[in-house]
Design a protein around this motif. Structure first.
Motif, PDB file in Angstrom:
ATOM      1  N   GLU A  95      39.147  42.459  58.970  1.00 14.10           N
ATOM      2  CA  GLU A  95      39.083  43.412  57.860  1.00 14.10           C
ATOM      3  C   GLU A  95      38.354  42.717  56.713  1.00 14.10           C
ATOM      4  O   GLU A  95      38.498  41.510  56.525  1.00 14.10           O
ATOM      5  CB  GLU A  95      40.480  43.866  57.413  1.00 14.10           C
ATOM      6  CG  GLU A  95      41.463  42.735  57.197  1.00 14.10           C
ATOM      7  CD  GLU A  95      42.808  43.189  56.645  1.00 14.10           C
ATOM      8  OE1 GLU A  95      42.910  44.275  56.041  1.00 14.10           O
ATOM      9  OE2 GLU A  95      43.772  42.416  56.800  1.00 14.10           O
ATOM     10  N   SER A  96      37.549  43.494  55.966  1.00 17.43           N
ATOM     11  CA  SER A  96      36.886  42.902  54.813  1.00 17.43           C
ATOM     12  C   SER A  96      36.950  43.878  53.652  1.00 17.43           C
ATOM     13  O   SER A  96      36.941  45.098  53.833  1.00 17.43           O
ATOM     14  CB  SER A  96      35.443  42.496  55.123  1.00 17.43           C
ATOM     15  OG  SER A  96      34.619  43.620  55.191  1.00 17.43           O
ATOM     16  N   ALA A  97      37.052  43.313  52.470  1.00 17.00           N
ATOM     17  CA  ALA A  97      37.198  44.112  51.248  1.00 17.00           C
ATOM     18  C   ALA A  97      36.278  43.529  50.193  1.00 17.00           C
ATOM     19  O   ALA A  97      36.256  42.315  49.986  1.00 17.00           O
ATOM     20  CB  ALA A  97      38.652  44.067  50.764  1.00 17.00           C
ATOM     21  N   THR A  98      35.511  44.389  49.556  1.00 14.14           N
ATOM     22  CA  THR A  98      34.564  43.971  48.521  1.00 14.14           C
ATOM     23  C   THR A  98      35.003  44.527  47.179  1.00 14.14           C
ATOM     24  O   THR A  98      35.369  45.698  47.075  1.00 14.14           O
ATOM     25  CB  THR A  98      33.151  44.483  48.858  1.00 14.14           C
ATOM     26  OG1 THR A  98      32.772  43.979  50.136  1.00 14.14           O
ATOM     27  CG2 THR A  98      32.142  44.027  47.816  1.00 14.14           C
ATOM     28  N   TYR A  99      34.983  43.658  46.168  1.00 12.97           N
ATOM     29  CA  TYR A  99      35.321  44.142  44.830  1.00 12.97           C
ATOM     30  C   TYR A  99      34.398  43.484  43.818  1.00 12.97           C
ATOM     31  O   TYR A  99      33.721  42.497  44.116  1.00 12.97           O
ATOM     32  CB  TYR A  99      36.798  43.833  44.503  1.00 12.97           C
ATOM     33  CG  TYR A  99      37.180  42.369  44.559  1.00 12.97           C
ATOM     34  CD1 TYR A  99      37.592  41.780  45.749  1.00 12.97           C
ATOM     35  CD2 TYR A  99      37.123  41.563  43.412  1.00 12.97           C
ATOM     36  CE1 TYR A  99      37.939  40.443  45.806  1.00 12.97           C
ATOM     37  CE2 TYR A  99      37.469  40.226  43.462  1.00 12.97           C
ATOM     38  CZ  TYR A  99      37.891  39.675  44.660  1.00 12.97           C
ATOM     39  OH  TYR A  99      38.229  38.335  44.719  1.00 12.97           O
ATOM     40  N   ARG A 100      34.369  44.056  42.616  1.00 12.07           N
ATOM     41  CA  ARG A 100      33.493  43.559  41.545  1.00 12.07           C
ATOM     42  C   ARG A 100      34.274  42.569  40.697  1.00 12.07           C
ATOM     43  O   ARG A 100      35.423  42.798  40.330  1.00 12.07           O
ATOM     44  CB  ARG A 100      33.023  44.693  40.634  1.00 12.07           C
ATOM     45  CG  ARG A 100      32.227  45.743  41.317  1.00 12.07           C
ATOM     46  CD  ARG A 100      30.770  45.329  41.496  1.00 12.07           C
ATOM     47  NE  ARG A 100      30.111  46.285  42.351  1.00 12.07           N
ATOM     48  CZ  ARG A 100      30.038  46.149  43.676  1.00 12.07           C
ATOM     49  NH1 ARG A 100      30.535  45.101  44.285  1.00 12.07           N
ATOM     50  NH2 ARG A 100      29.451  47.072  44.409  1.00 12.07           N
ATOM     51  N   ARG A 101      33.587  41.455  40.375  1.00 10.92           N
ATOM     52  CA  ARG A 101      34.165  40.511  39.404  1.00 10.92           C
ATOM     53  C   ARG A 101      33.070  40.276  38.373  1.00 10.92           C
ATOM     54  O   ARG A 101      32.159  39.493  38.595  1.00 10.92           O
ATOM     55  CB  ARG A 101      34.561  39.212  40.115  1.00 10.92           C
ATOM     56  CG  ARG A 101      35.401  38.290  39.247  1.00 10.92           C
ATOM     57  CD  ARG A 101      36.119  37.246  40.068  1.00 10.92           C
ATOM     58  NE  ARG A 101      35.202  36.409  40.806  1.00 10.92           N
ATOM     59  CZ  ARG A 101      35.578  35.581  41.797  1.00 10.92           C
ATOM     60  NH1 ARG A 101      36.828  35.521  42.147  1.00 10.92           N
ATOM     61  NH2 ARG A 101      34.699  34.858  42.429  1.00 10.92           N
ATOM     62  N   GLY A 102      33.131  41.001  37.278  1.00  8.24           N
ATOM     63  CA  GLY A 102      32.035  40.972  36.310  1.00  8.24           C
ATOM     64  C   GLY A 102      30.828  41.651  36.917  1.00  8.24           C
ATOM     65  O   GLY A 102      30.917  42.757  37.431  1.00  8.24           O
ATOM     66  N   THR A 103      29.687  40.954  36.936  1.00  7.11           N
ATOM     67  CA  THR A 103      28.497  41.514  37.579  1.00  7.11           C
ATOM     68  C   THR A 103      28.362  41.020  39.016  1.00  7.11           C
ATOM     69  O   THR A 103      27.446  41.399  39.718  1.00  7.11           O
ATOM     70  CB  THR A 103      27.221  41.116  36.807  1.00  7.11           C
ATOM     71  OG1 THR A 103      27.216  39.698  36.671  1.00  7.11           O
ATOM     72  CG2 THR A 103      27.182  41.752  35.438  1.00  7.11           C
ATOM     73  N   ASP A 104      29.293  40.159  39.461  1.00  3.77           N
ATOM     74  CA  ASP A 104      29.236  39.645  40.835  1.00  3.77           C
ATOM     75  C   ASP A 104      29.979  40.571  41.777  1.00  3.77           C
ATOM     76  O   ASP A 104      30.914  41.264  41.391  1.00  3.77           O
ATOM     77  CB  ASP A 104      29.889  38.265  40.917  1.00  3.77           C
ATOM     78  CG  ASP A 104      29.064  37.216  40.217  1.00  3.77           C
ATOM     79  OD1 ASP A 104      29.641  36.202  39.786  1.00  3.77           O
ATOM     80  OD2 ASP A 104      27.854  37.426  40.064  1.00  3.77           O
ATOM     81  N   SER A 105      29.597  40.540  43.034  1.00  3.30           N
ATOM     82  CA  SER A 105      30.282  41.283  44.075  1.00  3.30           C
ATOM     83  C   SER A 105      30.940  40.244  44.977  1.00  3.30           C
ATOM     84  O   SER A 105      30.268  39.341  45.470  1.00  3.30           O
ATOM     85  CB  SER A 105      29.243  42.098  44.846  1.00  3.30           C
ATOM     86  OG  SER A 105      29.853  42.805  45.875  1.00  3.30           O
ATOM     87  N   VAL A 106      32.273  40.343  45.174  1.00  7.55           N
ATOM     88  CA  VAL A 106      33.004  39.360  45.966  1.00  7.55           C
ATOM     89  C   VAL A 106      33.551  40.054  47.203  1.00  7.55           C
ATOM     90  O   VAL A 106      34.109  41.156  47.109  1.00  7.55           O
ATOM     91  CB  VAL A 106      34.173  38.768  45.141  1.00  7.55           C
ATOM     92  CG1 VAL A 106      34.963  37.785  45.985  1.00  7.55           C
ATOM     93  CG2 VAL A 106      33.647  38.096  43.881  1.00  7.55           C
ATOM     94  N   THR A 107      33.398  39.440  48.363  1.00  8.65           N
ATOM     95  CA  THR A 107      33.928  40.004  49.609  1.00  8.65           C
ATOM     96  C   THR A 107      34.921  39.018  50.202  1.00  8.65           C
ATOM     97  O   THR A 107      34.600  37.831  50.359  1.00  8.65           O
ATOM     98  CB  THR A 107      32.795  40.259  50.616  1.00  8.65           C
ATOM     99  OG1 THR A 107      31.879  41.190  50.062  1.00  8.65           O
ATOM    100  CG2 THR A 107      33.360  40.833  51.923  1.00  8.65           C
ATOM    101  N   VAL A 108      36.122  39.507  50.504  1.00  3.83           N
ATOM    102  CA  VAL A 108      37.138  38.680  51.162  1.00  3.83           C
ATOM    103  C   VAL A 108      37.358  39.222  52.570  1.00  3.83           C
ATOM    104  O   VAL A 108      37.235  40.424  52.810  1.00  3.83           O
ATOM    105  CB  VAL A 108      38.457  38.652  50.359  1.00  3.83           C
ATOM    106  CG1 VAL A 108      38.277  37.846  49.090  1.00  3.83           C
ATOM    107  CG2 VAL A 108      38.936  40.051  50.014  1.00  3.83           C
TER     108      VAL A 108
END
Lengths: 127, 523
Positions: free
Chosen positions: B436-449
Motif C-alpha cells: 500500500e502507498s500513500a502520498t501527501y503534501r508537506r509544504g511544496t514537497d510531495s511525500v510517499t510512504v
C-alpha cells in the motif's frame, strides 16, 4: 432542530460487489431545503491525501421541510472496502441538503465476504 | 505596501501631467565612488507654467544613478545643454516636474507583500467563520481549492524563474552573440581598481575599469568589463585582472557600431553563466508543481470491469490471456536519471567548490564557505558513485516474466527466462508482494510512504540450470485487496526478482502486476 435519516432496506449495510442497495432518505428541517441530493461514493483516509469518487447522485426535489424519498444504487464490482496501515477505503451513502446546510453520511461495506478487507490478514502477510 | 502603492500611484498619475516645453540648462554625470550605482545623471531645466517660471531638476520619480556608465552617458547625450524637450508638469503642484514619467514596474513589487496580506486574510476568515457540516461529496471542491494553491505556487516559481532567467541567462547570452560583430577599438584606461561590496558576513569584489575611446571623432567613456554583472569572493583574482589595466595604458575594447555608448572589454561568456542554472531550477520546479495531479477524482484502476484498460501496471496482453511483464523501472532509465541528477547537482556546486579552491590556493580560504560546502560535495560524490553503479547494472542479464491473468483467490502461473548472461547469477529468487502507498503534501514537497502488507516467496534457488528459465505457480490470497490506484493512494502487487552477482551490482527488479477482484463465480 434539523435532522436527516437514511434507512437501508432490511437494515442491511453490508453488500457483495455488484449488489443493489436500496433504502429511504428522510429529513425534518426548519424550512424547505433549497436543494437536496443523495450520493453513492467512496473515499480514502489515512496517511495519504484523501481521494474521493462520487459514483452516482440523485437529486431530490422538495418544497416541504419534512419529507422522504426512496433511493436505489447499483453497486460496482470494485473497489472493496479495505483498511491497511497507511490507507483505508470506505463506501458511503450521503444525504446533503442546502439552505439549511445539513449532511448525513452512512457507511456501507462492499466486499466478497460482506466485510471490510483487512490488509495483512490473509496469511503470509508481512508488514 | 502603502508606501509602494503610493509610489506606484504617483508614477501612474504623472503620465497624465501637463506636457510643457523645457530648456535644458545643465546635463552632467556625477561620480560617487562609494555608492553601489556611482554614475548619477544630473540635469536642470527651465519651464514656464501658468505664466510663472520654474526650474526643475528631476529626470523621473526615482534617481537616475547607474552602475553602468554608458546608461548615464546615453541620458546626457539625449539631453544636451541648450536643447528643448518636452517635460511633464504636475498641474496641482507646478514646481514638481519630470522629464519622463515614473516606471510602473514598481507595482510588481506590491505582489510580494500582497501575498502576505491575502494569506493573513484567509487565515483570519477560517478562524472567524464557523465550519459548515462536512460533505465528502462536496470535499471535491476543497480539492479544487488545493489545486488553485498548487497552481499559485507553481506559477509563482515559474515566474521567478522566468524573471531571473533574463539577467542571468538571456541577456548575457544574447549580448555575447551580438558582440561578435562589435568593432575592435583602441581604448585608454582612465582608472582601474577592485571595488569592495560589503555584505552581512563577508565582502565580495568586482573588477572596475573606467576607460575612454573615440568613435567618429567623439570621445566616449564606459566602465563595462563584461556582460554578466555582480560581484563575487576572491580578491586576488580580481586584482590580477586590474593589474593588466593600469591607468594610462591602451588596450582593445569592443564597441557597438550602432550605439557607440555601448562598449565592453570581455565580450565572451564567463564562468558566471553557470549561475543561469538557478532560474532554470526555479522554472523547472515550478513546471513540475504545476503538472502534479493532486486530488483528481479519477480512480484509475480503482474500479474496473473485465476488459477495462489497465493503467496501474504496464503490461502487454497476448491472445491467450498471458502477459509479458515490464519492470517498473528499467536499469537504463535509472542510469540516465542518475546521470542527469549527478550532472545537475555537481554542475551547480562546482561553481562554489571552484570558488573555495580558488580562495585556498591564493591564501584567502573561506573556512565558513568550505565547511558549508562539505555536505554538498559529499552528496555530489555519492551521486557520481550511484551513476557508475547504475550504468554497470545495465550490463546485467534481464529477466523476462510472463504470467497468467491474476485474480484474488486464484493460482497465478509465472514463466521466467533471461536475456543475457544468466550464468553469472549465483542465487535467484522471485517474491510476490502486495504494497500500500500513500502520498501527501508537506509544504511544496510531495511525500510517499509505503508498506508491504503481503510477501510470499514464489521461487528461490542457487546457480544451476534453473537460472536460464522455468515455470512456477503461486496462490494469490482470496481475503486480500485487489489492485487499486487513485490520485494519492494505491494498492499495488509486484513480482520482485532478485539475482545475486558477485562483485557486481545485483539484479533487483520489481514487475508490477494487476490483481483483479475475486471472480463472480467464486463469491
Amino acid at each position: 432542530m434539523n435532522s436527516l435519516k437514511i434507512d437501508f432496506e432490511g437494515g442491511n449495510t453490508q453488500f457483495l460487489p455488484g449488489e443493489i442497495v436500496r433504502g429511504r432518505a428522510s429529513w425534518m428541517l426548519d424550512k424547505a431545503p433549497k436543494s437536496a441530493q443523495i450520493s453513492l461514493l467512496w473515499h480514502t483516509s489515512g496517511r495519504g491525501t484523501e481521494d474521493v469518487e462520487v459514483l452516482k447522485t440523485e437529486s431530490i426535489q422538495s418544497s416541504s421541510p419534512i419529507g422522504e424519498m426512496p433511493f436505489t444504487f447499483q453497486l460496482p464490482d470494485s473497489p472493496y472496502s479495505f483498511t491497511g496501515q497507511l490507507v483505508a477505503l470506505e463506501w458511503n451513502i450521503e444525504l446533503v441538503t442546502e439552505s439549511p446546510d445539513e449532511v448525513l453520511t452512512e457507511i456501507i461495506v462492499i466486499g466478497p465476504k460482506r466485510a471490510v478487507v483487512r490488509l495483512g490478514d490473509s496469511g503470509d502477510g508481512v508488514s | 505596501m502603502y508606501l509602494i502603492g503610493k509610489g506606484f500611484w504617483e508614477n501612474y498619475t504623472s503620465r497624465s501631467w501637463d506636457k510643457v516645453r523645457c530648456k535644458i540648462l545643465s546635463s552632467t554625470i556625477e561620480t560617487n565612488e562609494l555608492a553601489d550605482n556611482p554614475y548619477d545623471f544630473k540635469v536642470t531645466y527651465s519651464y514656464t507654467y501658468a505664466e510663472r517660471s520654474y526650474t526643475g531638476d528631476r529626470y523621473t520619480s526615482t534617481s537616475a544613478a547607474y552602475s553602468d556608465y554608458s546608461k548615464a552617458q546615453r541620458l546626457a547625450d539625449r539631453y544636451p545643454v541648450g536643447s528643448e524637450v518636452e517635460c511633464l508638469v504636475n498641474p496641482k503642484d507646478p514646481s514638481k516636474a519630470f522629464l519622463v514619467p515614473g516606471n510602473l514596474l514598481i507595482g510588481v513589487v506590491m505582489v510580494f507583500p500582497g501575498i502576505f496580506v491575502l494569506v493573513g486574510f484567509f487565515l483570519l476568515k477560517t478562524v472567524w467563520t464557523s465550519p459548515a457540516p462536512r460533505s465528502v461529496a462536496k470535499s471535491k471542491g476543497l480539492i479544487k481549492t488545493g489545486r488553485s494553491a498548487q497552481r499559485g505556487i507553481g506559477g509563482f516559481l515559474l515566474l521567478v524563474g522566468a524573471g531571473l532567467s533574463y539577467p542571468l541567462l538571456i541577456m548575457p547570452v544574447s549580448r555575447t552573440l551580438e558582440a561578435k560583430n562589435w568593432t575592435s577599438t583602441d581604448c585608454t584606461v582612465i582608472e582601474s581598481s577592485v571595488k569592495r561590496h560589503s555584505g552581512d558576513k563577508s565582502s565580495t569584489y568586482s573588477v572596475e575599469v573606467f576607460y575612454s575611446y573615440v568613435v567618429n571623432g567623439k570621445e566616449y567613456k564606459s566602465n563595462r568589463y563584461k556582460f554578466t554583472g555582480g560581484s563575487s569572493s576572491g580578491y586576488e583574482s580580481k586584482q590580477k585582472i586590474v593589474d593588466n589595466y593600469p591607468p594610462g595604458s591602451h588596450f582593445t575594447c569592443f564597441v557597438n557600431p550602432t550605439d557607440p555608448t555601448d562598449a565592453v572589454i570581455e565580450r565572451g561568456l564567463t564562468w558566471e553563466i553557470a549561475l543561469s542554472i538557478i532560474p532554470l531550477l526555479f522554472g523547472g520546479i515550478g513546471l513540475v508543481i504545476l503538472n502534479l495531479k493532486p486530488g483528481q477524482n479519477q480512480a484509475i484502476g480503482g474500479r474496473f470491469d473485465a476488459g477495462d484498460a489497465i493503467r496501474a501496471t504496464d503490461v502487454d496482453f497476448d491472445v491467450a490471456g498471458t502477459q509479458e511483464l515490464r519492470p517498473s523501472a528499467s536499469p537504463r532509465g535509472m542510469a540516465i536519471g542518475a546521470t542527469i541528477g549527478a550532472l545537475l547537482w555537481n554542475g551547480i556546486i562546482s561553481v562554489f567548490i571552484y570558488q573555495v579552491w580558488q580562495g585556498w590556493s591564493t591564501g584567502h580560504g573561506d573556512k565558513g564557505l568550505t565547511l558549508f560546502m562539505i555536505p554538498f560535495a559529499l552528496v555530489g560524490l555519492l551521486l557520481i558513485f550511484g551513476t557508475v553503479y547504475f550504468w554497470l547494472a545495465t550490463a546485467n542479464p534481464i529477466p523476462i516474466l510472463t504470467i497468467s491473468t491474476a485474480y484474488l483467490g486464484k493460482e497465478l502461473s509465472i514463466n521466467w527466462r533471461f536475456k543475457g548472461r544468466s550464468q553469472v547469477i549465483t542465487a535467484f529468487s522471485i517474491t510476490l508482494e502486495g504494497r500500500e502507498s500513500a502520498t501527501y503534501r508537506r509544504g511544496t514537497d510531495s511525500v510517499t510512504v509505503r508498506n508491504t502488507f503481503f510477501k510470499k516467496d514464489v521461487f528461490s534457488g542457487a546457480a544451476g540450470s534453473a537460472m536460464a528459465g522455468g515455470d512456477v505457480k503461486v496462490q494469490i490470497p482470496e481475503s486480500s485487496m485487489h489492485s487499486f490506484t487513485s490520485s494519492n493512494n494505491s494498492i499495488t502487487w509486484f513480482l520482485t526478482v532478485k539475482g545475486e552477482i558477485p562483485k557486481w551490482p545485483d539484479v533487483n527488479l520489481d514487475f508490477p502486476i494487476m490483481v483483479r477482484p475475486v471472480t463472480k463465480e467464486s463469491i
